[in-house]
Design a protein around this motif. Structure first.
Motif, PDB file in Angstrom:
ATOM      1  N   ASN A   2      60.588 -51.609 -50.471  1.00 29.59           N
ATOM      2  CA  ASN A   2      59.212 -51.831 -50.032  1.00 29.59           C
ATOM      3  C   ASN A   2      58.746 -53.200 -50.501  1.00 29.59           C
ATOM      4  OD1 ASN A   2      56.579 -51.719 -49.273  1.00 29.59           O
ATOM      5  ND2 ASN A   2      56.000 -50.087 -50.649  1.00 29.59           N
ATOM      6  N   TRP A   3      58.598 -54.131 -49.563  1.00 30.54           N
ATOM      7  CA  TRP A   3      58.196 -55.486 -49.906  1.00 30.54           C
ATOM      8  C   TRP A   3      56.714 -55.712 -49.751  1.00 30.54           C
ATOM      9  CZ3 TRP A   3      62.185 -58.144 -46.295  1.00 30.54           C
ATOM     10  CH2 TRP A   3      63.445 -58.005 -46.829  1.00 30.54           C
ATOM     11  N   ILE A   4      56.024 -54.800 -49.114  1.00 31.43           N
ATOM     12  CA  ILE A   4      54.633 -55.068 -48.777  1.00 31.43           C
ATOM     13  C   ILE A   4      53.832 -55.288 -50.056  1.00 31.43           C
ATOM     14  CG2 ILE A   4      52.553 -54.160 -47.700  1.00 31.43           C
ATOM     15  CD1 ILE A   4      54.383 -52.693 -45.744  1.00 31.43           C
ATOM     16  N   ASN A   5      53.182 -56.424 -50.083  1.00 28.20           N
ATOM     17  CA  ASN A   5      52.419 -56.822 -51.251  1.00 28.20           C
ATOM     18  C   ASN A   5      51.280 -57.700 -50.739  1.00 28.20           C
ATOM     19  OD1 ASN A   5      51.496 -57.954 -53.673  1.00 28.20           O
ATOM     20  ND2 ASN A   5      53.525 -57.901 -54.562  1.00 28.20           N
ATOM     21  N   ASP A   6      50.149 -57.662 -51.386  1.00 28.90           N
ATOM     22  CA  ASP A   6      49.018 -58.478 -50.968  1.00 28.90           C
ATOM     23  C   ASP A   6      49.019 -59.852 -51.620  1.00 28.90           C
ATOM     24  OD1 ASP A   6      48.072 -56.463 -49.345  1.00 28.90           O
ATOM     25  OD2 ASP A   6      46.798 -55.627 -50.905  1.00 28.90           O
ATOM     26  N   ASP A   7      50.032 -60.158 -52.413  1.00 26.81           N
ATOM     27  CA  ASP A   7      50.080 -61.435 -53.115  1.00 26.81           C
ATOM     28  C   ASP A   7      51.243 -62.287 -52.612  1.00 26.81           C
ATOM     29  OD1 ASP A   7      47.955 -60.657 -54.724  1.00 26.81           O
ATOM     30  OD2 ASP A   7      49.272 -59.805 -56.245  1.00 26.81           O
ATOM     31  N   CYS A   8      51.013 -63.588 -52.598  1.00 25.32           N
ATOM     32  CA  CYS A   8      52.060 -64.544 -52.251  1.00 25.32           C
ATOM     33  C   CYS A   8      53.114 -64.520 -53.357  1.00 25.32           C
ATOM     34  CB  CYS A   8      51.455 -65.944 -52.113  1.00 25.32           C
ATOM     35  SG  CYS A   8      52.672 -67.252 -51.929  1.00 25.32           S
ATOM     36  N   PRO A   9      54.409 -64.420 -53.018  1.00 27.43           N
ATOM     37  CA  PRO A   9      55.430 -64.394 -54.055  1.00 27.43           C
ATOM     38  C   PRO A   9      55.615 -65.742 -54.757  1.00 27.43           C
ATOM     39  CG  PRO A   9      56.452 -64.338 -51.891  1.00 27.43           C
ATOM     40  CD  PRO A   9      54.975 -64.230 -51.686  1.00 27.43           C
ATOM     41  N   VAL A  10      55.037 -66.810 -54.221  1.00 21.43           N
ATOM     42  CA  VAL A  10      55.144 -68.131 -54.856  1.00 21.43           C
ATOM     43  C   VAL A  10      53.931 -68.393 -55.748  1.00 21.43           C
ATOM     44  CG1 VAL A  10      55.279 -70.625 -54.461  1.00 21.43           C
ATOM     45  CG2 VAL A  10      56.566 -69.063 -52.990  1.00 21.43           C
ATOM     46  N   SER A  11      52.724 -68.291 -55.191  1.00 21.94           N
ATOM     47  CA  SER A  11      51.514 -68.652 -55.935  1.00 21.94           C
ATOM     48  C   SER A  11      50.810 -67.475 -56.608  1.00 21.94           C
ATOM     49  CB  SER A  11      50.518 -69.334 -54.994  1.00 21.94           C
ATOM     50  OG  SER A  11      50.014 -68.387 -54.057  1.00 21.94           O
ATOM     51  N   ASN A  12      51.169 -66.264 -56.225  1.00 23.79           N
ATOM     52  CA  ASN A  12      50.511 -65.028 -56.693  1.00 23.79           C
ATOM     53  C   ASN A  12      49.067 -64.916 -56.222  1.00 23.79           C
ATOM     54  OD1 ASN A  12      52.745 -63.916 -57.983  1.00 23.79           O
ATOM     55  ND2 ASN A  12      52.320 -65.031 -59.858  1.00 23.79           N
ATOM     56  N   GLU A  13      48.676 -65.724 -55.252  1.00 27.17           N
ATOM     57  CA  GLU A  13      47.337 -65.638 -54.672  1.00 27.17           C
ATOM     58  C   GLU A  13      47.333 -64.583 -53.563  1.00 27.17           C
ATOM     59  OE1 GLU A  13      45.584 -70.086 -54.843  1.00 27.17           O
ATOM     60  OE2 GLU A  13      47.129 -69.726 -53.350  1.00 27.17           O
ATOM     61  N   PRO A  14      46.163 -64.114 -53.183  1.00 23.29           N
ATOM     62  CA  PRO A  14      46.102 -63.206 -52.043  1.00 23.29           C
ATOM     63  C   PRO A  14      46.694 -63.881 -50.808  1.00 23.29           C
ATOM     64  CG  PRO A  14      44.021 -63.196 -53.220  1.00 23.29           C
ATOM     65  CD  PRO A  14      44.854 -64.317 -53.808  1.00 23.29           C
ATOM     66  N   ALA A  15      47.520 -63.136 -50.090  1.00 24.77           N
ATOM     67  CA  ALA A  15      48.185 -63.668 -48.900  1.00 24.77           C
ATOM     68  C   ALA A  15      48.361 -62.544 -47.897  1.00 24.77           C
ATOM     69  CB  ALA A  15      49.541 -64.254 -49.277  1.00 24.77           C
ATOM     70  N   GLN A  16      48.749 -62.917 -46.699  1.00 27.83           N
ATOM     71  CA  GLN A  16      49.028 -61.927 -45.665  1.00 27.83           C
ATOM     72  C   GLN A  16      50.516 -61.921 -45.380  1.00 27.83           C
ATOM     73  OE1 GLN A  16      46.605 -63.091 -42.330  1.00 27.83           O
ATOM     74  NE2 GLN A  16      45.095 -61.549 -42.846  1.00 27.83           N
ATOM     75  N   GLU A  17      51.095 -60.725 -45.328  1.00 24.91           N
ATOM     76  CA  GLU A  17      52.479 -60.590 -44.904  1.00 24.91           C
ATOM     77  C   GLU A  17      52.475 -60.227 -43.432  1.00 24.91           C
ATOM     78  OE1 GLU A  17      56.595 -58.110 -45.623  1.00 24.91           O
ATOM     79  OE2 GLU A  17      54.924 -57.767 -46.979  1.00 24.91           O
ATOM     80  N   ALA A  18      53.242 -60.979 -42.648  1.00 29.83           N
ATOM     81  CA  ALA A  18      53.324 -60.715 -41.212  1.00 29.83           C
ATOM     82  C   ALA A  18      54.132 -59.438 -40.979  1.00 29.83           C
ATOM     83  CB  ALA A  18      53.987 -61.889 -40.499  1.00 29.83           C
ATOM     84  N   LEU A  19      53.623 -58.597 -40.145  1.00 31.14           N
ATOM     85  CA  LEU A  19      54.323 -57.369 -39.778  1.00 31.14           C
ATOM     86  C   LEU A  19      54.373 -57.290 -38.261  1.00 31.14           C
ATOM     87  CD1 LEU A  19      52.708 -54.894 -42.306  1.00 31.14           C
ATOM     88  CD2 LEU A  19      54.958 -55.946 -42.458  1.00 31.14           C
ATOM     89  N   PRO A  20      55.382 -56.770 -37.640  1.00 28.29           N
ATOM     90  CA  PRO A  20      56.512 -56.124 -38.286  1.00 28.29           C
ATOM     91  C   PRO A  20      57.489 -57.143 -38.849  1.00 28.29           C
ATOM     92  CG  PRO A  20      56.869 -56.120 -35.941  1.00 28.29           C
ATOM     93  CD  PRO A  20      55.504 -56.734 -36.178  1.00 28.29           C
ATOM     94  N   ARG A  21      58.198 -56.728 -39.850  1.00 27.40           N
ATOM     95  CA  ARG A  21      59.211 -57.567 -40.486  1.00 27.40           C
ATOM     96  C   ARG A  21      60.454 -57.550 -39.603  1.00 27.40           C
ATOM     97  NH1 ARG A  21      59.376 -54.805 -44.752  1.00 27.40           N
ATOM     98  NH2 ARG A  21      57.454 -55.636 -45.540  1.00 27.40           N
ATOM     99  N   LEU A  22      61.068 -58.708 -39.418  1.00 28.78           N
ATOM    100  CA  LEU A  22      62.262 -58.804 -38.595  1.00 28.78           C
ATOM    101  C   LEU A  22      63.457 -59.180 -39.464  1.00 28.78           C
ATOM    102  CD1 LEU A  22      60.758 -60.785 -35.588  1.00 28.78           C
ATOM    103  CD2 LEU A  22      61.188 -58.334 -35.727  1.00 28.78           C
ATOM    104  N   GLY A  23      64.518 -58.419 -39.363  1.00 23.20           N
ATOM    105  CA  GLY A  23      65.718 -58.741 -40.123  1.00 23.20           C
ATOM    106  C   GLY A  23      65.514 -58.598 -41.614  1.00 23.20           C
ATOM    107  N   ASP A  24      66.195 -59.441 -42.362  1.00 20.27           N
ATOM    108  CA  ASP A  24      66.170 -59.374 -43.822  1.00 20.27           C
ATOM    109  C   ASP A  24      65.231 -60.405 -44.422  1.00 20.27           C
ATOM    110  OD1 ASP A  24      66.941 -58.590 -46.437  1.00 20.27           O
ATOM    111  OD2 ASP A  24      68.389 -60.225 -46.513  1.00 20.27           O
ATOM    112  N   PHE A  25      64.062 -60.576 -43.841  1.00 22.38           N
ATOM    113  CA  PHE A  25      63.102 -61.487 -44.444  1.00 22.38           C
ATOM    114  C   PHE A  25      61.691 -60.994 -44.226  1.00 22.38           C
ATOM    115  CE2 PHE A  25      63.670 -63.204 -40.166  1.00 22.38           C
ATOM    116  CZ  PHE A  25      62.369 -63.372 -39.751  1.00 22.38           C
ATOM    117  N   ALA A  26      60.807 -61.475 -45.094  1.00 23.13           N
ATOM    118  CA  ALA A  26      59.375 -61.216 -44.963  1.00 23.13           C
ATOM    119  C   ALA A  26      58.713 -62.563 -44.711  1.00 23.13           C
ATOM    120  CB  ALA A  26      58.829 -60.594 -46.250  1.00 23.13           C
ATOM    121  N   GLU A  27      57.630 -62.546 -43.962  1.00 26.42           N
ATOM    122  CA  GLU A  27      56.903 -63.778 -43.667  1.00 26.42           C
ATOM    123  C   GLU A  27      55.507 -63.678 -44.266  1.00 26.42           C
ATOM    124  OE1 GLU A  27      55.139 -65.738 -39.675  1.00 26.42           O
ATOM    125  OE2 GLU A  27      57.298 -65.359 -39.657  1.00 26.42           O
TER     126      GLU A  27
END
Length: 78
Positions: A2-27
C-alpha cells in the motif's frame, strides 16, 4: 503493498498521488517538487534517507528525464 500516502516522499509536504497507479510506480504532484514518478522499490528505500539524499535522487531524475517527460526516481538512484 500500500503506497497511498498524503505526503510527498521527497519533501514530506502534503502532495497528491495520481490514481490509478500504472505498473510499478507511483506518481506524485507536490508544490515544492513538482510532478514526478517513483518506482515501488525506490519508494520503500527513499523514506529511509535524509532530506538531502531524497532531494538528490529527485535532482538526478529530473536531469535524466527527456525534455517534456515526467522524471522517474528509480532504486539505482538511491
Amino acid at each position: 503493498m500500500n503506497w497511498i500516502n498524503d505526503d510527498c516522499p521527497v519533501s514530506n509536504e502534503p502532495a497528491q498521488e495520481a490514481l490509478p497507479r500504472l505498473g510499478d510506480f507511483a506518481e506524485f504532484t507536490c508544490p515544492t517538487c513538482g510532478r514526478f514518478r517513483i518506482t515501488g522499490t525506490a519508494l520503500e528505500m527513499i523514506r529511509g534517507l535524509d532530506l538531502d539524499g531524497r532531494q538528490f535522487a529527485l535532482t538526478q531524475a529530473k536531469r535524466k528525464a527527456p525534455e517534456g517527460k515526467i522524471p522517474v526516481i528509480d532504486s539505482y538512484m538511491l
